[in-house]
Design a protein around this motif. Structure first.
Motif, PDB file in Angstrom:
ATOM      1  N   LEU A 419       0.992  -1.367  -0.249  1.00  0.00           N
ATOM      2  CA  LEU A 419      -0.013   0.185  -0.398  1.00  0.00           C
ATOM      3  C   LEU A 419       0.591   0.941   0.078  1.00  0.00           C
ATOM      4  CD1 LEU A 419      -3.019   0.754  -0.098  1.00  0.00           C
ATOM      5  CD2 LEU A 419      -2.728   1.234   2.980  1.00  0.00           C
ATOM      6  N   GLN A 420       2.066   1.279   1.302  1.00  0.00           N
ATOM      7  CA  GLN A 420       2.432   2.254   0.919  1.00  0.00           C
ATOM      8  C   GLN A 420       3.704   2.583  -0.670  1.00  0.00           C
ATOM      9  OE1 GLN A 420       6.083   2.576   1.134  1.00  0.00           O
ATOM     10  NE2 GLN A 420       6.591   4.766   1.789  1.00  0.00           N
ATOM     11  N   LYS A 421       3.772   1.303  -0.487  1.00  0.00           N
ATOM     12  CA  LYS A 421       4.722   1.746  -2.534  1.00  0.00           C
ATOM     13  C   LYS A 421       3.996   2.297  -3.502  1.00  0.00           C
ATOM     14  CE  LYS A 421       6.472  -1.044  -5.771  1.00  0.00           C
ATOM     15  NZ  LYS A 421       7.500  -2.870  -6.918  1.00  0.00           N
ATOM     16  N   ALA A 422       2.130   1.781  -3.373  1.00  0.00           N
ATOM     17  CA  ALA A 422       1.829   2.279  -4.524  1.00  0.00           C
ATOM     18  C   ALA A 422       1.029   3.490  -4.407  1.00  0.00           C
ATOM     19  CB  ALA A 422       0.233   1.477  -4.062  1.00  0.00           C
ATOM     20  N   TYR A 431      -3.772   1.434  -4.950  1.00  0.00           N
ATOM     21  CA  TYR A 431      -4.214   2.508  -3.728  1.00  0.00           C
ATOM     22  C   TYR A 431      -5.513   2.190  -3.405  1.00  0.00           C
ATOM     23  CZ  TYR A 431      -5.171   5.055  -0.010  1.00  0.00           C
ATOM     24  OH  TYR A 431      -5.397   5.974   1.167  1.00  0.00           O
ATOM     25  N   LEU A 432      -6.229   2.225  -4.880  1.00  0.00           N
ATOM     26  CA  LEU A 432      -8.045   2.305  -4.437  1.00  0.00           C
ATOM     27  C   LEU A 432      -8.201   0.295  -4.294  1.00  0.00           C
ATOM     28  CD1 LEU A 432     -10.965   3.091  -4.276  1.00  0.00           C
ATOM     29  CD2 LEU A 432     -10.228   3.341  -7.056  1.00  0.00           C
ATOM     30  N   ILE A 433      -7.811   0.452  -4.883  1.00  0.00           N
ATOM     31  CA  ILE A 433      -8.666  -1.735  -5.263  1.00  0.00           C
ATOM     32  C   ILE A 433      -7.699  -1.913  -3.660  1.00  0.00           C
ATOM     33  CG2 ILE A 433      -7.845  -3.307  -6.169  1.00  0.00           C
ATOM     34  CD1 ILE A 433      -7.420  -2.678  -8.115  1.00  0.00           C
ATOM     35  N   MET A 434      -6.501  -2.489  -3.348  1.00  0.00           N
ATOM     36  CA  MET A 434      -6.407  -2.894  -1.956  1.00  0.00           C
ATOM     37  C   MET A 434      -6.669  -1.892  -0.778  1.00  0.00           C
ATOM     38  SD  MET A 434      -2.002  -2.878  -2.801  1.00  0.00           S
ATOM     39  CE  MET A 434      -1.585  -1.354  -2.866  1.00  0.00           C
TER      40      MET A 434
END
Length: 545
Positions: A419-422, A431-434
């Motif tokens: 998530l941080q990488k996104a 980010y939205l998907i996760m």
């Protein structure tokens, strides 16, 4: 200018009012002269009397300058201190609330007596409240004096623009002399932090476009369709025609009244969506007409089978009031489905984002005015009325996104690391998907921020048992996710006037002045530059707001 109009008593009447509203006297005299020619001096006198009434707030002249407002605020704070010195807390709070209400200032119903009394005794509190009330009221009067329209000055008055530019210059001068320093010796200038923060128009514009791009890509994965809507208020909210001529249907509604009307209609539409099980997500943009009256643009994504019903509901509430007035069908509501052959959703909305932030990549606005000058006026308008220009709907928290961009995790293989990488790579789609997608309740999302209460400076001497939630700022403390909790590192940022103060002796946790966690801009540790890292200062300027 008006000496030959009316009786001797009229002359004395006008002189008294013009002397009281001296900063607006010249423009008020012009309006008076115009009304006396169009109607008669009696009608002009009534207008002037109404103007005078609106610029009185109890014993305060709302046209007062900054120096006079500060002196008035100081006198009121001292008055509250003097009058409540010997009273019990309960009686003192009642007295303070009454004094504040006299000037249209209210305190939250659930504020504690201790907090309410401290605020009422604060010169800064009085000044900030009175300055906003006075600035908004004077700008509304300028609208009535025909100073805010396409012919004279679009979006906001010239005086408001000058005031806004002066405030920005003062803020920049302040930031040039201030530095943030962490407990481990890392420091940055406040100006560098600003330039890496979403307060910077370039950063703000870039972040908005990243989020719009990812949101549109997500809608395509769901096979949703997009539609671009424009919703405008009824004629009674508009002060002027584009020609500069006053609108006879205008009922002296303020800019805030008009925006609240649009908010109310949107709330009705969303309630209907909920009743029918319709889900939409997207972006709302608020911008002014040439006369300062706000209107909304909505970029919404929805399943194709629901698009017609979404449009029907929005049209119904947009046309709920005065639907039969001239031009309502043409101007009050517009719906334009996104046509991939004409361009993407980004293409539809990009112009409005640039126009309302800094005018970059545009030559002119809708009225033919210089785009950059118009953007300055629109920003001054939004700042004055505290209007949120851009709001994403049905999407996950951007606060967590910004917080993640400040972190440096050891591994990107964990769920939090991914998530941080996104976020770090500006991949809003991932980010939205996760984060669980669109239209998911915050409590049901797989990642969320947890906050800790941080007591405000003015209440640090108080017993904690005497304080309410209003005595605290919320500071991000943890990121909670399904597999556990991540503690956000606390670098104990402090504010100083010069980096030389603490280079040799970094601040301990009790030294200096605490600020929210964050860093960015030209980041240095004991004077050693750190190259190759993108600035990540989103949030550090919370201290300065």
């Amino acid at each position: 200018m008006t000496s030959g109009i009316g009786t001797r008593e009229c002359h004395l009447f006008r002189k008294k009012i013009f002397d009281f509203i001296s900063p607006l006297a010249y423009d008020a005299a012009h309006k008076y002269l115009k009304l006396s020619k169009q109607h008669d001096y009696v009608q002009a006198n009534r207008f002037l009397s109404s103007l005078n009434k609106h610029l009185h707030l109890a014993d305060l002249n709302l046209t007062s300058d900054i120096k006079e407002l500060k002196a008035f605020a100081k006198s009121k704070a001292m008055e509250c201190l003097r009058d409540t010195a010997d009273l019990s807390e309960a009686h003192a709070l009642c007295l303070c609330k009454a004094k504040l209400l006299k000037y249209n200032i209210s305190l939250p119903d659930d504020i504690s007596a201790t907090e309410g009394i401290i605020q009422a005794r604060s010169e800064k509190f009085w000044f900030n409240k009175l300055k906003r009330i006075a600035s908004q009221k004077v700008e509304e009067i300028r609208r009535q004096l025909d100073l805010v329209n396409q012919k004279k000055s679009a979006y906001c008055s010239s005086d408001r623009l000058r005031q806004f530019k002066w405030e920005k210059e003062q803020a920049l001068e302040f930031m040039k002399s201030k530095w943030f320093c962490s407990a481990d010796g890392e420091f940055i200038s406040m100006l560098d932090a600003y330039q890496a923060n979403v307060s910077n128009p370039e950063v703000r514009r870039a972040e908005l476009m990243v989020r719009i791009k990812g949101t549109e890509e997500y809608s395509k994965l769901l096979n949703h369709v997009g539609c671009f809507y424009t919703i405008t208020t009824p004629s009674k909210f508009h002060s002027h025609y584009q020609s500069g001529k006053p609108n006879p249907k205008y009922l002296n509604y303020s800019v805030k009244d008009a925006n609240e009307y649009l908010n109310a209609q949107w709330r009705k539409a969303r309630a209907q969506f909920h009743r029918e099980g319709i889900e939409v997500f997207g972006l709302r943009v608020v911008e002014p007409h040439h006369d300062g009256t706000p209107h909304w643009h909505l970029l919404l994504f929805t399943p194709p089978e629901q698009l017609a019903r979404v449009t029907s509901i929005l049209r119904h509430y947009a046309m709920e009031d005065d639907a039969d007035e001239s031009g309502a069908d043409k101007n009050r509501f517009k719906a334009e489905p996104i046509d991939p052959e004409k361009g993407s959703a980004q293409d539809y909305i990009a112009k409005y984002i640039c126009k309302n932030i800094d005018g970059e990549f545009l030559d002119t606005d809708n009225y033919g005015n210089d785009a950059k000058q118009s953007a300055s006026k629109i920003t001054a308008w939004a700042s004055l009325y505290n209007i949120r220009q851009f709001q994403f709907l049905g999407l996950p928290s951007v606060t967590l996104w910004r917080q993640l961009r400040k972190l440096e995790l050891e591994s990107s293989d964990t769920p939090l690391g991914k998530l941080q990488k996104a976020a770090d790579e500006s991949d809003w789609l991932s980010y939205l998907i996760m984060m669980g997608g669109a239209n998911v309740k915050r409590i049901e999302r797989p990642f969320s921020l947890e906050y800790e209460n941080q007591i405000k400076t003015q209440y640090q001497h108080c017993e904690l048992s005497t304080l309410s939630k209003h005595a605290y700022n919320q500071k991000p403390k943890h990121i909670r996710f399904t597999e556990g909790t991540y503690a956000i590192p606390d670098k104990n940022w402090q504010l100083f006037s010069s980096p030389a103060e603490r280079v040799d002796s970094p601040p301990s946790q009790r030294e200096g002045r605490a600020v929210d966690e964050g860093s960015g801009g030209s980041r240095r540790r004991l004077g050693i530059s750190r190259e190759g890292k993108a600035p990540k200062a989103e949030g550090i300027l919370d201290l300065c707001k």
